[in-house]
Design an enzyme around this catalytic site. Structure first.
Site, PDB file in Angstrom:
ATOM      1  N   GLY A  37      61.876 -35.665 -38.401  1.00 32.16           N
ATOM      2  CA  GLY A  37      61.293 -34.321 -38.314  1.00 32.16           C
ATOM      3  C   GLY A  37      60.745 -33.870 -39.659  1.00 32.16           C
ATOM      4  N   SER A  38      60.123 -32.688 -39.642  1.00 29.64           N
ATOM      5  CA  SER A  38      59.392 -32.225 -40.820  1.00 29.64           C
ATOM      6  C   SER A  38      60.315 -31.708 -41.927  1.00 29.64           C
ATOM      7  CB  SER A  38      58.402 -31.137 -40.411  1.00 29.64           C
ATOM      8  OG  SER A  38      59.093 -30.076 -39.770  1.00 29.64           O
ATOM      9  N   LYS A  98      68.954 -30.402 -30.764  1.00 28.34           N
ATOM     10  CA  LYS A  98      68.077 -31.316 -31.486  1.00 28.34           C
ATOM     11  C   LYS A  98      67.172 -32.022 -30.483  1.00 28.34           C
ATOM     12  CE  LYS A  98      69.508 -34.036 -34.669  1.00 28.34           C
ATOM     13  NZ  LYS A  98      68.204 -33.771 -35.321  1.00 28.34           N
ATOM     14  N   GLY A  99      66.183 -32.744 -31.008  1.00 29.47           N
ATOM     15  CA  GLY A  99      65.318 -33.523 -30.123  1.00 29.47           C
ATOM     16  C   GLY A  99      63.885 -33.035 -30.086  1.00 29.47           C
ATOM     17  N   GLY A 100      63.549 -32.095 -30.999  1.00 27.38           N
ATOM     18  CA  GLY A 100      62.157 -31.645 -31.071  1.00 27.38           C
ATOM     19  C   GLY A 100      61.210 -32.791 -31.390  1.00 27.38           C
ATOM     20  N   ASP A 154      69.963 -34.704 -41.273  1.00 29.59           N
ATOM     21  CA  ASP A 154      68.979 -34.547 -40.197  1.00 29.59           C
ATOM     22  C   ASP A 154      68.643 -33.066 -39.994  1.00 29.59           C
ATOM     23  OD1 ASP A 154      67.255 -35.287 -38.163  1.00 29.59           O
ATOM     24  OD2 ASP A 154      68.716 -36.587 -37.193  1.00 29.59           O
ATOM     25  N   ASP A 173      66.720 -28.028 -34.178  1.00 32.95           N
ATOM     26  CA  ASP A 173      65.809 -27.034 -33.595  1.00 32.95           C
ATOM     27  C   ASP A 173      66.492 -25.681 -33.446  1.00 32.95           C
ATOM     28  OD1 ASP A 173      63.571 -28.879 -33.116  1.00 32.95           O
ATOM     29  OD2 ASP A 173      65.079 -29.879 -31.906  1.00 32.95           O
ATOM     30  N   GLU A 214      69.605 -40.127 -33.052  1.00 31.52           N
ATOM     31  CA  GLU A 214      70.179 -39.158 -33.996  1.00 31.52           C
ATOM     32  C   GLU A 214      71.653 -38.904 -33.688  1.00 31.52           C
ATOM     33  OE1 GLU A 214      66.248 -36.501 -35.137  1.00 31.52           O
ATOM     34  OE2 GLU A 214      67.357 -35.986 -33.342  1.00 31.52           O
TER      35      GLU A 214
HETATM   36  C1  5RP Z   1      64.008 -34.730 -33.963  1.00 37.80           C
HETATM   37  C2  5RP Z   1      64.878 -33.595 -34.323  1.00 37.80           C
HETATM   38  C3  5RP Z   1      64.470 -32.806 -35.518  1.00 37.80           C
HETATM   39  O1  5RP Z   1      65.434 -32.948 -36.506  1.00 37.80           O
HETATM   40  C4  5RP Z   1      64.308 -31.373 -35.099  1.00 37.80           C
HETATM   41  O2  5RP Z   1      63.327 -31.312 -34.066  1.00 37.80           O
HETATM   42  C5  5RP Z   1      63.863 -30.488 -36.257  1.00 37.80           C
HETATM   43  O3  5RP Z   1      62.585 -30.855 -36.657  1.00 37.80           O
HETATM   44  P1  5RP Z   1      61.795 -30.066 -37.777  1.00 37.80           P
HETATM   45  O4  5RP Z   1      62.572 -30.207 -39.041  1.00 37.80           O
HETATM   46  O5  5RP Z   1      60.446 -30.729 -37.807  1.00 37.80           O
HETATM   47  O6  5RP Z   1      61.687 -28.621 -37.333  1.00 37.80           O
HETATM   48  O7  5RP Z   1      65.881 -33.292 -33.719  1.00 37.80           O
HETATM   49  O8  5RP Z   1      64.376 -35.285 -32.741  1.00 37.80           O
END
Ligand code: 5RP
Length: 236
Positions: free
Chosen positions: A30-31, A99-101, A86, A89, A108
């Site tokens: 993720g970002s 999580k899972g965005g 990690d 969301d 994860e």
């Molecule tokens: C990926 C995730 C990410 O850690 C979650 O979506 C957060 O992402 P971001 O830091 O881009 O907002 O769970 O599956």
């Protein structure tokens, strides 16, 4: 860099600073998590850190780690992970997460479960009073079983939506070659129970509810325009 990106970077860097030489490190997706991976790469390159081994949670993390020359290991080669970093969301006050965005929650969760210390990095917009208030629960599903899994989810009170690709026709395909269903629930009074119920649906793999896994969350906010990180520890 936007103010949100500044916060994400501050949280990621703060987590990467906790890594010590010799550690096995879970590399998140993720970002926000990529800033932690990037800072780890910088610390390795400068010689400040040695003998780090990374365990990537996704193709995204694998590609970035390779670019930064962070040595990688598979789960066949290690039994435990010292520190997994990690994003999330949603973060509830008891550090239950959604999580899972980035569609990576299956790997994860495996990596978080193997970690002595699972540290989550977020900007303050991810903090919620009640889990599920803003973000749906992602469920990875075998393509063969998409229809029965969606029906079973409806019976649990959820509204399932197949996640569609961006700049890719058709649905999102996970790193494991499966599909992803985002599930909206009116409320999630018992996240641990819902996590179990979703896992018990035949054909559903891992879902994005993480209960009792995060040891701490590093939350970045802007104070007088400057990104500032505070640590929230799991209530004992
Ligand atoms: C990926 C995730 C990410 O850690 C979650 O979506 C957060 O992402 P971001 O830091 O881009 O907002 O769970 O599956």
């Amino acid at each position: 860099m936007s103010p949100t990106d500044e916060m994400k970077r501050a949280a990621g860097v703060a987590a990467a600073r906790r890594v010590e030489s010799g550690m096995v490190v879970g590399l998140g997706t993720g970002s926000t998590a990529i800033h932690a991976v990037a800072h780890l790469g910088e610390r390795l390159k400068s010689g400040e850190l040695r003998d780090i081994r990374g365990v990537p949670t996704s193709y995204q993390a694998t590609v970035l780690a390779r670019e930064l020359k962070i040595p990688l290991v598979t789960l066949d080669e290690i039994e435990r992970i010292d520190l997994a970093i990690d994003g999330a969301d949603e973060v509830a006050p008891d550090l239950t997460l959604i999580k899972g965005g980035g569609a990576a929650q299956t790997r994860e969760k495996i990596i978080a479960a193997l970690a002595d210390d699972f540290t989550v990095v977020v900007d303050e917009a991810k903090l919620v009073d009640r889990l599920g208030s803003r973000y749906p629960v992602p469920v990875e599903v075998l393509p063969f079983a998409e229809a029965p899994v969606a029906r079973a989810i409806r019976r649990l009170g959820g509204e399932p939506t197949l996640r569609m690709g961006v700049k890719k026709a058709g649905p999102v395909v996970t790193d494991q070659g499966n599909l992803l269903i985002d599930v909206h629930f009116e409320s999630i009074p018992d996240p641990a129970r819902l996590e179990r119920e979703l896992k018990c649906i035949p054909g559903a793999l891992e879902n994005g509810i993480f209960v009792g896994m995060a040891r701490r969350v590093l939350v970045a906010s802007l104070v007088d325009g400057a990104p500032t990180v505070r640590e929230v520890n799991r209530p004992q």
